[in-house]
Design a protein around this motif. Structure first.
Motif, mmCIF file in Angstrom:
data_model
loop_
_atom_site.group_PDB
_atom_site.id
_atom_site.type_symbol
_atom_site.label_atom_id
_atom_site.label_comp_id
_atom_site.label_asym_id
_atom_site.label_seq_id
_atom_site.Cartn_x
_atom_site.Cartn_y
_atom_site.Cartn_z
ATOM 1 N N GLU A 124 1.023 -0.742 0.053
ATOM 2 C CA GLU A 124 0.049 -0.105 -0.196
ATOM 3 C C GLU A 124 0.861 1.563 0.404
ATOM 4 O OE1 GLU A 124 -3.235 0.567 0.020
ATOM 5 O OE2 GLU A 124 -3.183 -1.639 -1.391
ATOM 6 N N LYS A 125 2.195 1.246 0.281
ATOM 7 C CA LYS A 125 2.706 2.389 0.368
ATOM 8 C C LYS A 125 3.257 2.840 -0.969
ATOM 9 C CE LYS A 125 4.479 2.743 5.102
ATOM 10 N NZ LYS A 125 5.367 2.902 5.926
ATOM 11 N N ARG A 126 3.719 1.289 -1.166
ATOM 12 C CA ARG A 126 4.054 1.897 -3.246
ATOM 13 C C ARG A 126 3.368 2.605 -4.235
ATOM 14 N NH1 ARG A 126 8.724 -0.390 -5.926
ATOM 15 N NH2 ARG A 126 8.407 -0.011 -7.704
ATOM 16 N N VAL A 127 1.745 2.104 -3.102
ATOM 17 C CA VAL A 127 1.059 2.422 -4.609
ATOM 18 C C VAL A 127 0.148 3.675 -3.778
ATOM 19 C CG1 VAL A 127 -1.168 2.366 -4.971
ATOM 20 C CG2 VAL A 127 -0.284 0.359 -4.547
ATOM 21 N N GLU A 128 0.804 3.734 -2.680
ATOM 22 C CA GLU A 128 0.181 5.906 -2.394
ATOM 23 C C GLU A 128 1.399 6.530 -2.282
ATOM 24 O OE1 GLU A 128 -1.803 8.512 -0.324
ATOM 25 O OE2 GLU A 128 -2.244 7.191 -0.959
ATOM 26 N N ALA A 129 3.077 6.055 -2.555
ATOM 27 C CA ALA A 129 3.855 7.077 -3.358
ATOM 28 C C ALA A 129 3.530 7.492 -4.215
ATOM 29 C CB ALA A 129 5.303 6.517 -3.016
ATOM 30 N N ARG A 131 0.430 7.155 -6.557
ATOM 31 C CA ARG A 131 -0.613 8.421 -6.521
ATOM 32 C C ARG A 131 -0.400 9.615 -6.179
ATOM 33 N NH1 ARG A 131 -4.116 10.845 -3.796
ATOM 34 N NH2 ARG A 131 -2.872 10.177 -2.323
ATOM 35 N N LEU A 132 0.598 9.943 -5.596
ATOM 36 C CA LEU A 132 0.953 11.361 -4.812
ATOM 37 C C LEU A 132 1.539 11.617 -5.480
ATOM 38 C CD1 LEU A 132 1.297 11.124 -1.032
ATOM 39 C CD2 LEU A 132 -0.088 12.443 -2.090
ATOM 40 N N ASP A 134 2.073 11.745 -9.070
ATOM 41 C CA ASP A 134 1.147 11.289 -9.909
ATOM 42 C C ASP A 134 0.332 13.207 -9.560
ATOM 43 O OD1 ASP A 134 -0.051 11.011 -12.265
ATOM 44 O OD2 ASP A 134 -1.650 10.388 -11.587
ATOM 45 N N LEU A 165 5.331 14.638 2.798
ATOM 46 C CA LEU A 165 3.966 13.881 2.035
ATOM 47 C C LEU A 165 4.709 12.609 2.184
ATOM 48 C CD1 LEU A 165 2.117 15.660 -0.069
ATOM 49 C CD2 LEU A 165 1.370 14.704 1.964
ATOM 50 N N MET A 166 6.392 11.970 1.151
ATOM 51 C CA MET A 166 6.728 10.833 1.557
ATOM 52 C C MET A 166 7.800 10.728 2.364
ATOM 53 S SD MET A 166 6.148 9.568 -1.539
ATOM 54 C CE MET A 166 5.552 10.745 -2.911
ATOM 55 N N LEU A 169 5.689 7.304 4.396
ATOM 56 C CA LEU A 169 5.192 6.935 2.783
ATOM 57 C C LEU A 169 6.734 5.555 2.751
ATOM 58 C CD1 LEU A 169 3.572 8.157 0.637
ATOM 59 C CD2 LEU A 169 2.722 6.130 2.088
#
Length: 187
Positions: A124-129, A131-132, A134, A165-166, A169
């Protein structure tokens, strides 16, 4: 003859009091310095700051005129208005310096910075990184199964916000270029 009375507590406006008034509040300023591209010039400019205890928050240097052998030094520093004026005056006295511009007070300017961010994470952290990244229009310039390296360009505040934000993550490492700036308009 009528006597001139000044009320207690009123301020008088004299033509003899023309000195600018400076506050004691530190401000961030972006200075653009055009110098000869020769050995030792950067050391002399930096020496001015270190010798007087002034801090440099950001520094970029590059040759901007190959035929004229001139470089542009962009410095972001913080100080009271009085200190900033002193810095500009002292920079102007250095022999290989051609121009000193305070982009902060001379009008509108464009400031940009490039940042590289290595973010490690899975699931999930990889997906969220991603998304952000983008949302911030960051580019993926390298990827492995465990990490990404993002490239982002923008105002320093945008780079700071992306870093904030990163961090949760899996931010591992950051490299930033420092501010590059130009005044807007024809001049």
């Amino acid at each position: 003859m009528a006597a001139l009375k000044i009320k207690k507590g009123s301020t008088s406006h004299s033509a003899y009091n023309l000195r600018p008034t400076f506050s004691d509040v530190p401000e961030s300023h972006t200075l653009a310095v055009l110098v000869d591209n020769e050995p030792g010039v950067l050391a002399r400019v930096i020496g001015l700051f270190s010798g007087r205890g002034y801090n440099i928050e950001s520094l970029t240097v590059a040759e901007v005129d190959h035929t004229g052998h001139q470089s542009r030094i962009t410095i972001v520093t913080t100080g009271t208005p009085q200190v900033i004026e002193q810095i500009k005056t002292q920079l102007g006295r250095i022999v290989p310096v051609h121009d000193v511009h305070d982009l902060t007070v001379e009008g509108a300017s464009v400031e940009r910075e490039l940042g590289l961010f290595k973010v490690a994470g899975t699931g999930e952290k990889r997906v969220e990184a991603m998304r952000l990244a983008d949302i911030f229009r960051a580019n993926v310039v390298d990827t492995t199964l465990e990490s990404f390296i993002f490239e982002i360009t923008g105002a320093p505040e945008k780079i700071d916000a992306f870093a904030d934000l990163m961090r949760p993550l899996g931010l591992v490492e950051v490299a930033r270029t420092g501010v590059a700036a130009l005044s807007r308009g024809q001049d």
